[in-house]
Scaffold this active site. Sequence first.
Site, PDB file in Angstrom:
ATOM      1  N   GLN A  74     -29.227 -15.925  56.817  1.00  0.00           N
ATOM      2  CA  GLN A  74     -30.213 -15.834  55.747  1.00  0.00           C
ATOM      3  C   GLN A  74     -29.627 -15.055  54.567  1.00  0.00           C
ATOM      4  O   GLN A  74     -29.730 -13.833  54.487  1.00  0.00           O
ATOM      5  CB  GLN A  74     -31.504 -15.174  56.229  1.00  0.00           C
ATOM      6  CG  GLN A  74     -32.594 -15.282  55.193  1.00  0.00           C
ATOM      7  CD  GLN A  74     -33.925 -14.796  55.688  1.00  0.00           C
ATOM      8  OE1 GLN A  74     -34.086 -14.390  56.824  1.00  0.00           O
ATOM      9  NE2 GLN A  74     -34.907 -14.835  54.813  1.00  0.00           N
ATOM     10  N   PHE A  75     -29.035 -15.809  53.618  1.00  0.00           N
ATOM     11  CA  PHE A  75     -28.429 -15.178  52.457  1.00  0.00           C
ATOM     12  C   PHE A  75     -29.446 -14.454  51.591  1.00  0.00           C
ATOM     13  O   PHE A  75     -29.103 -13.524  50.863  1.00  0.00           O
ATOM     14  CB  PHE A  75     -27.638 -16.202  51.628  1.00  0.00           C
ATOM     15  CG  PHE A  75     -28.495 -17.111  50.790  1.00  0.00           C
ATOM     16  CD1 PHE A  75     -28.786 -16.794  49.475  1.00  0.00           C
ATOM     17  CD2 PHE A  75     -28.995 -18.290  51.320  1.00  0.00           C
ATOM     18  CE1 PHE A  75     -29.572 -17.640  48.701  1.00  0.00           C
ATOM     19  CE2 PHE A  75     -29.779 -19.134  50.559  1.00  0.00           C
ATOM     20  CZ  PHE A  75     -30.068 -18.805  49.240  1.00  0.00           C
ATOM     21  N   THR A  76     -30.721 -14.831  51.696  1.00  0.00           N
ATOM     22  CA  THR A  76     -31.744 -14.221  50.846  1.00  0.00           C
ATOM     23  C   THR A  76     -31.979 -12.746  51.158  1.00  0.00           C
ATOM     24  O   THR A  76     -32.637 -12.055  50.385  1.00  0.00           O
ATOM     25  CB  THR A  76     -33.079 -14.987  50.938  1.00  0.00           C
ATOM     26  OG1 THR A  76     -33.543 -14.943  52.288  1.00  0.00           O
ATOM     27  CG2 THR A  76     -32.906 -16.431  50.494  1.00  0.00           C
TER      28      THR A  76
END
Length: 145
Positions: A74-76
């Site tokens: 999850q890059f967010t």
Amino acid sequence: MRAVVQRVLSASVTVDGETVGAIDGPGLLVYLGVTHGDGAAEIDWTARKIWDLRLLREERSASDVGAPVLVVSQFTLYGDARKGRRPTWQAAAPGPVSEPAYDAVCAELERLGAHVERGRFGADMRVQSVNDGPITLILDTADRG
């Protein structure tokens, strides 16, 4: 490296209607984000911390009871929304950097003895979970002592 770790009774990830990873029974759901410069030290610390943290019932760790771990990229987690209405993702490492780091955390968890299920890196995923507690903890290698 950042990880959001949740104690769950079950969790699953689907991509295009296909289940690609699932745990049935008490375990951990981990959302994992990678930033620029994350390397072997961050990978090792994150995997060890996830495996050894006493987040399960009766102050037990996943390593104590052999609980499964579902890891979802999850890059967010490195989103920055301090200015304006549109977050920036500049602190998130690009795929060619973050995918090998994500894979390495999963591999290190397996090396430590974990049964690891995975999401699909870079895919549009649907994550379902039944949280237990709820217990949610944020780990950040920038904060390690």
